[in-house]
Design a protein around this motif. Structure first.
Motif, PDB file in Angstrom:
ATOM      1  N   SER A  35      45.351  35.982  45.182  1.00 33.01           N
ATOM      2  CA  SER A  35      46.654  36.433  44.680  1.00 33.01           C
ATOM      3  C   SER A  35      46.588  36.947  43.247  1.00 33.01           C
ATOM      4  N   SER A  36      45.826  36.263  42.404  1.00 30.28           N
ATOM      5  CA  SER A  36      45.722  36.694  41.005  1.00 30.28           C
ATOM      6  C   SER A  36      45.029  38.050  40.898  1.00 30.28           C
ATOM      7  N   ASP A  37      44.025  38.294  41.743  1.00 24.87           N
ATOM      8  CA  ASP A  37      43.351  39.597  41.746  1.00 24.87           C
ATOM      9  C   ASP A  37      44.306  40.702  42.198  1.00 24.87           C
ATOM     10  N   LEU A  38      45.131  40.400  43.183  1.00 20.70           N
ATOM     11  CA  LEU A  38      46.094  41.385  43.667  1.00 20.70           C
ATOM     12  C   LEU A  38      47.118  41.725  42.586  1.00 20.70           C
ATOM     13  N   VAL A  39      47.572  40.709  41.862  1.00 20.52           N
ATOM     14  CA  VAL A  39      48.525  40.948  40.775  1.00 20.52           C
ATOM     15  C   VAL A  39      47.901  41.847  39.712  1.00 20.52           C
ATOM     16  N   THR A  40      46.640  41.608  39.405  1.00 17.52           N
ATOM     17  CA  THR A  40      45.936  42.447  38.425  1.00 17.52           C
ATOM     18  C   THR A  40      45.891  43.896  38.897  1.00 17.52           C
ATOM     19  N   GLN A  41      45.577  44.093  40.169  1.00 17.48           N
ATOM     20  CA  GLN A  41      45.520  45.454  40.715  1.00 17.48           C
ATOM     21  C   GLN A  41      46.879  46.145  40.626  1.00 17.48           C
ATOM     22  N   LEU A  42      47.924  45.431  40.990  1.00 18.87           N
ATOM     23  CA  LEU A  42      49.263  46.023  41.012  1.00 18.87           C
ATOM     24  C   LEU A  42      49.785  46.298  39.607  1.00 18.87           C
ATOM     25  N   THR A  43      49.546  45.389  38.687  1.00 15.01           N
ATOM     26  CA  THR A  43      50.013  45.616  37.315  1.00 15.01           C
ATOM     27  C   THR A  43      49.217  46.721  36.630  1.00 15.01           C
ATOM     28  N   ASN A  44      48.035  47.011  37.151  1.00 14.56           N
ATOM     29  CA  ASN A  44      47.229  48.102  36.605  1.00 14.56           C
ATOM     30  C   ASN A  44      47.535  49.441  37.272  1.00 14.56           C
ATOM     31  N   GLY A  45      48.552  49.443  38.137  1.00 13.13           N
ATOM     32  CA  GLY A  45      49.019  50.706  38.694  1.00 13.13           C
ATOM     33  C   GLY A  45      48.645  51.003  40.126  1.00 13.13           C
ATOM     34  N   ALA A  46      48.013  50.067  40.825  1.00 12.76           N
ATOM     35  CA  ALA A  46      47.674  50.314  42.227  1.00 12.76           C
ATOM     36  C   ALA A  46      48.965  50.491  43.039  1.00 12.76           C
ATOM     37  N   PRO A  47      49.042  51.521  43.885  1.00 13.35           N
ATOM     38  CA  PRO A  47      50.262  51.727  44.678  1.00 13.35           C
ATOM     39  C   PRO A  47      50.373  50.727  45.811  1.00 13.35           C
ATOM     40  N   GLY A  48      51.554  50.211  46.025  1.00 19.35           N
ATOM     41  CA  GLY A  48      51.766  49.248  47.099  1.00 19.35           C
ATOM     42  C   GLY A  48      53.228  49.180  47.465  1.00 19.35           C
ATOM     43  N   ASP A  49      53.520  48.506  48.572  1.00 26.56           N
ATOM     44  CA  ASP A  49      54.892  48.446  49.065  1.00 26.56           C
ATOM     45  C   ASP A  49      55.409  47.020  49.248  1.00 26.56           C
ATOM     46  N   VAL A  50      54.502  46.083  49.536  1.00 29.68           N
ATOM     47  CA  VAL A  50      54.893  44.687  49.754  1.00 29.68           C
ATOM     48  C   VAL A  50      53.824  43.783  49.147  1.00 29.68           C
ATOM     49  N   PHE A  51      54.264  42.652  48.564  1.00 25.91           N
ATOM     50  CA  PHE A  51      53.311  41.664  48.044  1.00 25.91           C
ATOM     51  C   PHE A  51      53.648  40.302  48.628  1.00 25.91           C
ATOM     52  N   ALA A  52      52.628  39.633  49.167  1.00 25.74           N
ATOM     53  CA  ALA A  52      52.773  38.275  49.693  1.00 25.74           C
ATOM     54  C   ALA A  52      51.776  37.396  48.951  1.00 25.74           C
ATOM     55  N   SER A  53      52.282  36.449  48.186  1.00 26.56           N
ATOM     56  CA  SER A  53      51.437  35.610  47.335  1.00 26.56           C
ATOM     57  C   SER A  53      51.241  34.230  47.942  1.00 26.56           C
TER      58      SER A  53
END
Length: 271
Positions: A86-104
């Motif tokens: 989850s922490s790696d995914l947050v890093t990716q998204l806050t760095n601008g990775a495009p996405g539509d849904v997040f499940a932590s």
């Protein structure tokens, strides 16, 4: 001759003709019939396009199944899945990775994303999970309890503290006073499980759902102290989604009765 009857008949016919004219006039002035409101099923059939879902590594089996079920229910949709800690995914998204849904796999990482204004609406809790000890089927180190993981010579693998399963491990250590000395700290539960199944570790701390998904590849050992760290899983559409309608529909599907059945079958607890 009786002249009264014809006069009465003429007056009756005149009244009927007048009444018919009034009815026709009223009908002509009446508003047209309202168009039926589209049903929920009709609206659902209109869903189309692709979305990218970022989900915690511990959700790989269930979300793969949920995505397939969702696509089958809505043939015009495609659900792309990205799994990691989850922490790696947050890093990716806050760095601008495009996405539509997040499940932590925990509320802490969802909060980080919300604080960055990257979440659309309020996250919804959809599952809970607890830790379990995974050992090779032969259990070479004879692990039976959480305290056994701290024994000299036992090669234990855990998640890194910033990952939800690692944070849960730290919480259990603090609650029990048992300090572990792991041979490695991994970035996801799947990596921990891989160390155990490959024989590189005598034991690993993963979620009960990971042990179930691994089947005969590992043996699961429950321990009462796991109740000290119950992880709650939230889900939310992401702000700036390229397909917000499908993103919201998929998030709603995960928390629906059908989604909850899939999660429960995999060993997840109710939110």
């Amino acid at each position: 001759m009786n002249r009264t009857a014809p006069r009465r008949s003429f007056r009756l016919l005149s009244a009927l003709a007048l009444g018919a004219g009034v009815l026709l006039a009223v009908s002509a002035c009446a508003a047209p019939a309202a168009t039926p409101t589209p049903t929920a099923s009709a609206t659902a059939d209109e869903l189309s396009g692709s979305i990218t879902v970022y989900a915690a590594a511990s959700l790989k089996t269930t979300f793969t199944a949920l995505a397939e079920d969702f696509e089958e229910a809505h043939p015009g949709t495609t659900v792309e899945l990205t799994f990691a800690g989850s922490s790696d995914l947050v890093t990716q998204l806050t760095n601008g990775a495009p996405g539509d849904v997040f499940a932590s796999a925990d509320e802490k990482n969802m909060t980080k994303l919300a604080d960055a204004d990257l979440v659309e609406g309020d996250p919804v809790d959809f599952a809970t999970n607890v830790l379990q000890i995974a050992v090779p089927p032969s259990n070479p180190a004879g692990v039976k309890t959480f305290a056994d993981l701290a024994r000299p010579g036992v090669k234990t693998v855990v998640c890194a503290p910033q990952v939800p399963c690692g944070a849960a491990t730290v919480a259990v250590e603090e609650a029990t006073g048992v300090a572990l000395s792991p041979v490695s700290e991994e970035s996801s539960v799947t990596d921990v499980l891989g160390k155990v199944t490959s024989g590189e570790a005598d034991a690993g701390l993963v979620y009960v759902t990971d042990v179930i998904a691994a089947g005969d590849a590992v043996e699961g050992i429950t321990f009462p102290e796991s109740s000290e760290a119950v992880n709650t899983y939230p889900i939310a559409p992401l702000a700036g989604s390229a397909n917000p309608t499908v993103a919201a529909a998929f998030a709603a599907y995960v928390v629906s009765a059908e989604g909850q059945r899939v999660l429960a079958d995999a060993g997840f607890g109710a939110p």
